[in-house]
Design a protein around this motif. Structure first.
Motif, mmCIF file in Angstrom:
data_model
loop_
_atom_site.group_PDB
_atom_site.id
_atom_site.type_symbol
_atom_site.label_atom_id
_atom_site.label_comp_id
_atom_site.label_asym_id
_atom_site.label_seq_id
_atom_site.Cartn_x
_atom_site.Cartn_y
_atom_site.Cartn_z
ATOM 1 N N ASP A 197 -4.176 -17.002 -6.248
ATOM 2 C CA ASP A 197 -4.415 -15.801 -5.942
ATOM 3 C C ASP A 197 -4.768 -15.261 -4.627
ATOM 4 N N VAL A 198 -3.836 -14.583 -4.863
ATOM 5 C CA VAL A 198 -3.182 -14.657 -3.444
ATOM 6 C C VAL A 198 -2.212 -12.772 -2.818
ATOM 7 N N VAL A 199 -2.852 -12.193 -2.282
ATOM 8 C CA VAL A 199 -2.200 -10.422 -1.778
ATOM 9 C C VAL A 199 -2.141 -11.038 -0.659
ATOM 10 N N THR A 200 -0.885 -9.724 -0.602
ATOM 11 C CA THR A 200 -1.359 -8.839 0.711
ATOM 12 C C THR A 200 -1.012 -7.366 0.955
ATOM 13 N N ALA A 201 -2.136 -7.266 1.666
ATOM 14 C CA ALA A 201 -2.324 -6.082 2.357
ATOM 15 C C ALA A 201 -1.025 -5.476 3.442
ATOM 16 N N TRP A 202 0.289 -4.516 3.378
ATOM 17 C CA TRP A 202 1.135 -4.364 4.333
ATOM 18 C C TRP A 202 1.050 -2.762 4.539
ATOM 19 N N ILE A 203 0.733 -2.648 5.679
ATOM 20 C CA ILE A 203 0.070 -1.713 6.267
ATOM 21 C C ILE A 203 0.945 -0.919 7.854
ATOM 22 N N PRO A 204 1.630 0.229 7.395
ATOM 23 C CA PRO A 204 2.525 0.750 7.815
ATOM 24 C C PRO A 204 1.440 1.667 9.189
ATOM 25 N N ALA A 205 1.992 1.379 10.445
ATOM 26 C CA ALA A 205 1.507 1.418 11.721
ATOM 27 C C ALA A 205 2.727 3.045 11.919
#
Ligand SMILES: O=C(O)CCC(=O)C(=O)O
Ligand SMILES: [Fe+2]
Length: 337
Positions: A197-205
């Motif tokens: 239960d691991v998730v990465t939010a990849w937030i482009p700047a």
């Protein structure tokens, strides 16, 4: 999350003994980890020696008081049940309008100011590098809002179908103009957490056109099973090349799409992903926050590909439950530090 995910950690790469040395511990910093890691990407078809796409400098908002960041970053996002089932089936989802253009422009400004402080001559004469910064939320109050954001963490809790979400780490992932590919991988290789239960939010700047190398996913989630037996090689690009070949041969569905301003992707730790080289004149700046379900333990045998994990989970031994001050609960919001 879903029951159909293979939870057998004893067969996992990150806890296995192996002749290629994954059972060694990483003894350098996170930047050195990324320098090593991107050297494992196959760039034999690189196009960055050709003309780069000329892009204007993205707009810059310097003054946090101009936007109500706290309010924006705590407002719930309207996730549909279809979104949740798409994530659980495919292992990733890309969501538009998670953040406003103004919030993104401010985020870019803050990451840039930390980059300039950390790396000499940032963006002046040296190019092509993959730069990384981490634990920024401890140093920068604006970035802290983005990392501990209950809007983001609630999305993660709903996608994983878990009640409470903790922070593993924040990471600025910066591909300078001309920087090469990110090797194919799934993050379960890197995170020394005894849970899926691991998730990465990849937030482009900034917006990411195809030429800049958006995060790219193989689907569905289960695709990792196709390549589970490929042995990792810490010395060369052979692992990446083998994955490319198998995905081609098996006609695996690959989603490589641009990110518009404010769009964020969320990927599960078993989702296979890569990113192409940055063939533009601007840096590809991203804030990647990784979260996990409360109650998870550190694996018994963290390895060198777990990188600098003791920095992210201090005062916690292998096998212990993660609950350090640097791993705050980000959802539900009232549990926040
Ligand atoms: O930013 C990249 O190129 C890779 C990022 C990645 O692998 C991740 O966020 O899990
Ligand atoms: Fe990754």
């Amino acid at each position: 999350m879903t029951e159909n995910i293979n939870l057998k950690k004893e067969t996992d790469f990150k806890s296995s003994e192996s002749s290629t040395g994954e059972n060694k511990q990483w003894d350098k910093d996170n930047q050195a980890w990324w320098d090593w890691y991107v050297s494992l990407a196959d760039n034999s078809n690189s196009k960055t020696k050709e003309v780069l796409l000329e892009l204007p400098e993205p707009p810059n908002i310097k003054d946090a008081s101009k936007i109500d960041l706290k309010q924006q970053l705590s407002k719930p996002y309207n996730l549909t049940t279809q979104d949740i089932s798409n994530f659980q089936k495919n292992g990733f989802i890309k969501l538009k309008n998670v953040l406003t253009p103004a919030a993104i422009q401010l985020l870019r400004h803050e990451i840039l100011s930390l980059l300039k402080k950390t790396f000499e001559n940032y963006n002046e004469n040296k190019k092509d590098r993959f730069l990384s910064l981490e634990m920024m939320w401890l140093k920068n109050t604006v970035i802290k809002e983005f990392v501990l954001s209950s809007r983001i963490a609630k999305i993660c809790a709903e996608l994983l179908s878990v009640k409470k979400i903790r922070l593993y780490h924040d990471n600025a992932l910066v591909k300078e103009s001309g920087c090469g590919r990110t090797p194919w991988h799934y993050d379960d290789h890197h995170f020394p957490l005894e849970t899926n239960d691991v998730v990465t939010a990849w937030i482009p700047a900034q917006a990411i056109p195809i030429e800049m190398g958006p995060l790219t996913f193989a689907k569905p989630l289960e695709i990792y099973k196709l390549v589970e037996n490929i042995e990792f090689n810490e010395f060369d690009t052979s692992y990446d090349k083998k994955i490319i070949d198998i995905f081609k041969k098996e006609k695996v569905s690959i989603v490589e799409e641009p990110f518009e301003l404010g769009e964020v992707s969320f990927h599960h730790n078993l989702s296979f992903h890569t990113a192409s080289e940055n063939k533009t004149t601007q840096s590809r700046i991203v804030l990647a926050n990784t979260y996990f379900a409360d109650g998870a333990r550190v694996v018994n045998n963290p390895t060198m590909i777990s990188g600098d994990w003791k920095k992210f989970i201090p005062e916690t031994k292998p096998g212990e439950i993660v609950s350090s001050n640097l791993n705050p609960i980000c959802w539900p919001a009232n549990n926040q530090v």
